[in-house]
Design a protein around this motif. Structure first.
Motif, PDB file in Angstrom:
ATOM      1  N   UNK A 336      13.465 -44.150  -7.782  1.00 54.59           N
ATOM      2  CA  UNK A 336      12.704 -42.945  -8.166  1.00 54.59           C
ATOM      3  C   UNK A 336      11.801 -42.490  -7.008  1.00 54.59           C
ATOM      4  N   UNK A 337      11.068 -43.426  -6.416  1.00 56.64           N
ATOM      5  CA  UNK A 337      10.160 -43.046  -5.318  1.00 56.64           C
ATOM      6  C   UNK A 337      10.947 -42.491  -4.126  1.00 56.64           C
ATOM      7  N   UNK A 338      12.116 -43.101  -3.868  1.00 56.60           N
ATOM      8  CA  UNK A 338      12.917 -42.630  -2.736  1.00 56.60           C
ATOM      9  C   UNK A 338      13.509 -41.247  -3.020  1.00 56.60           C
ATOM     10  N   UNK A 339      13.861 -40.997  -4.287  1.00 55.47           N
ATOM     11  CA  UNK A 339      14.373 -39.657  -4.644  1.00 55.47           C
ATOM     12  C   UNK A 339      13.283 -38.607  -4.434  1.00 55.47           C
ATOM     13  N   UNK A 340      12.046 -38.951  -4.839  1.00 53.30           N
ATOM     14  CA  UNK A 340      10.914 -38.019  -4.647  1.00 53.30           C
ATOM     15  C   UNK A 340      10.716 -37.737  -3.160  1.00 53.30           C
ATOM     16  N   UNK A 341      10.753 -38.818  -2.368  1.00 54.63           N
ATOM     17  CA  UNK A 341      10.559 -38.671  -0.922  1.00 54.63           C
ATOM     18  C   UNK A 341      11.660 -37.799  -0.318  1.00 54.63           C
ATOM     19  N   UNK A 342      12.930 -38.106  -0.696  1.00 53.98           N
ATOM     20  CA  UNK A 342      14.050 -37.381  -0.081  1.00 53.98           C
ATOM     21  C   UNK A 342      14.081 -35.917  -0.486  1.00 53.98           C
ATOM     22  N   UNK A 343      13.589 -35.610  -1.673  1.00 51.09           N
ATOM     23  CA  UNK A 343      13.564 -34.199  -2.072  1.00 51.09           C
ATOM     24  C   UNK A 343      12.713 -33.409  -1.074  1.00 51.09           C
ATOM     25  N   UNK A 344      11.534 -33.974  -0.748  1.00 49.74           N
ATOM     26  CA  UNK A 344      10.661 -33.281   0.222  1.00 49.74           C
ATOM     27  C   UNK A 344      11.269 -33.342   1.619  1.00 49.74           C
ATOM     28  N   UNK A 345      11.781 -34.534   2.000  1.00 51.75           N
ATOM     29  CA  UNK A 345      12.291 -34.731   3.359  1.00 51.75           C
ATOM     30  C   UNK A 345      13.481 -33.808   3.640  1.00 51.75           C
TER      31      UNK A 345
END
Ligand SMILES: Cc1cc2nc3c(=O)[nH]c(=O)nc-3n(C[C@H](O)[C@H](O)[C@H](O)COP(=O)(O)OP(=O)(O)OC[C@H]3O[C@@H](n4cnc5c(N)ncnc54)[C@H](O)[C@@H]3O)c2cc1C
Length: 435
Positions: A336-345
């Motif tokens: 979940x945290x990585x999905x949040x990060x990748x959405x912005x990235x």
């Protein structure tokens, strides 16, 4: 338009596709495509409840075709089989009829990308133990969880019909691995036993019980969590009459028993393997992409493949450093945290800006111990330490994790309606799925 292809619509991949679809897909800044070998998504941490029959999958499935339509991305059904990095093309295998494996529904295809995200999750690691792959059931997919549920029902019904004595009716279940999956499944099976008795599919006699043995190679249950969480969990499991055997290595699995290192044999009508994971084998053959010893894609702090900056990986299939010598753990909260990060990235990448670095924050872990209780340690709001939590409050916090996932992928309104419909449905159906 920039083409983003995400392979794997699990805890991390589906959330990323949904967020990116709504943010960049609908605004026409990127074309977002999600590929999955299944047609529906079920949140993987629910699989032990599916296996024990306490969760009706139909009420919790998300059909990718409809979900993609509502959230600004395209869904492609099929399994990724290979990669051509020079042509930036993902190869997708054919899809066959689920009932007749000869009939091809969709042909093999290629899908071109500018940015590729690998979110293929993980599978059970049998560590080469003889007989494990053949005779033990794993809990990686919805199909496996359903197969386990049906097998449990069949064994209970068969023993009830043919047992000459009440003791003959007892069902022996061995669970290998006392991590969160093994512990949660053991506790959930007690709930299943209770419901089967209620509907007379299992005898009332305590001698005809499910005899559940939980085997762990390490010296305590839940070895990744704190000693206090382990002790409380072991105590609770033993009160539930679950036999817990720690420091016990399984040397082989047979159709009706499990052999352990001291030469003893533990009877098992059903054996479940819940010890260890590794990423899907296809990742080790992806056109030279660097992977570790369990096939996880080696990524940098920005979740980019060490081999190819156009390829990102997240969740269980990514080998991502947390500290100098510890990797980010394979958990839904990490995905979940990585999905949040990748959405912005990835939104930044489309606009030619730097993608930044991912930092994992451990919010603690909760383990469900059947319907009324859970246990775990969670991060405080202000302090950096963790506090111990158990009982009903812990169970509410545990249940909130799934609600959070639902809100992240379906939005608040749809998640609330879905939960209300599910709650009403439960008033009309047995607590355990019996067919
Ligand atoms: C029974 C159980 C209980 C758990 N409980 C918890 C818990 O309480 N808390 C917690 O934090 N974690 C828990 N976990 C772990 C958690 O489920 C995983 O860490 C999480 O699901 C990882 O998310 P992911 O997106 O990396 O992969 P997944 O959610 O596994 O999704 C992977 C997706 O990729 C697809 N896929 C795989 N291969 C291909 C291919 N070649 N081509 C196309 N698609 C492919 C799959 O169909 C799937 O949809 C539990 C796991 C299990 C099994």
């Amino acid at each position: 338009m920039h083409r983003i292809v995400i392979v794997g619509g699990g805890a991390g991949g589906l959330e990323l596709a949904t967020r990116l679809g709504n943010r960049s897909g609908k605004a026409g800044r990127a074309h977002v495509t999600l590929v999955d070998r299944c047609a529906v998504h079920v949140w993987k941490p629910l699989l032990h409840e599916v296996a024990a029959g306490s969760l009706d999958t139909h009420a919790h499935e998300i059909a990718y075709a409809a979900h993609s339509h509502w959230n600004g991305f395209t869904f492609v059904h099929g399994e990724m089989t290979a990669l051509d990095r020079e042509r930036r093309c993902v190869k997708i295998g054919p899809v066959f009829d689920s009932e007749d494996s000869e009939t091809e529904v969709l042909p093999p295809r290629g899908l071109e990308y500018d940015t590729l995200v690998l979110a293929l999750g993980s599978r059970t690691h049998f560590f080469g133990v003889p007989g494990a792959q053949e005779h033990a059931i794993a809990l990686d997919t919805l199909d496996q969880a359903e197969r386990l549920r049906k097998r449990l029902l069949q064994v209970c019904v068969r023993k009830r019909a043919h047992g000459m004595t009440e003791t003959d009716e007892a069902v022996d279940i061995a669970i290998i691995g006392a991590g969160a999956t093994g512990v949660e499944l053991a506790a959930e099976l007690r709930r299943m036993e209770h419901a089967l008795r209620q509907f007379r599919l299992l005898s009332e006699s305590p001698r005809a019980a499910m005899r559940i043995t939980l085997l762990e190679r390490g010296d305590r249950v839940l070895p990744a969590l704190t000693q206090r969480v382990s002790d409380t969990t072991q105590d609770t499991l033993e009160k539930m009459n679950i036999s817990v055997r720690v420091s016990t290595s399984v040397t082989s699995v047979r159709p009706d028993s499990v052999e352990i290192a001291d030469g003893a044999s533990i009877p098992a009508d059903i054996t479940i393997w819940a010890a260890g994971i590794r990423a899907p084998g296809v990742l080790a053959s992806l056109d030279g992409i660097a992977v570790n010893h369990i096939n996880q894609v080696r990524v940098t702090s920005s979740l980019q493949s060490e081999t190819d900056a156009n390829i990102f990986a997240l969740g269980d299939c990514a080998s991502c450093a947390w500290t100098a010598d510890v990797l980010v753990p394979p958990r839904a909260q990490a995905a979940h945290q990585q999905a949040m990060f990748l959405c912005k990235a990835l939104s930044a990448r489309i606009q030619g800006r730097a993608v930044g670095a991912f930092k994992y924050k451990d919010h603690g872990s909760l383990v469900s111990l059947g319907s009324p209780t859970a246990v775990g340690s969670v991060a405080g709001i202000t302090s950096t330490g963790k506090f111990f939590v158990e009982g009903f409050i812990a169970k509410l916090m545990y249940a909130a994790l799934y609600r959070k996932h639902l809100v992240a992928v379906s939005g608040l309104r749809r998640a609330l309606f879905g939960l209300a419909a599910h709650g009403l449905g439960r008033l009309l159906t047995p607590r355990v799925k019996l067919h």
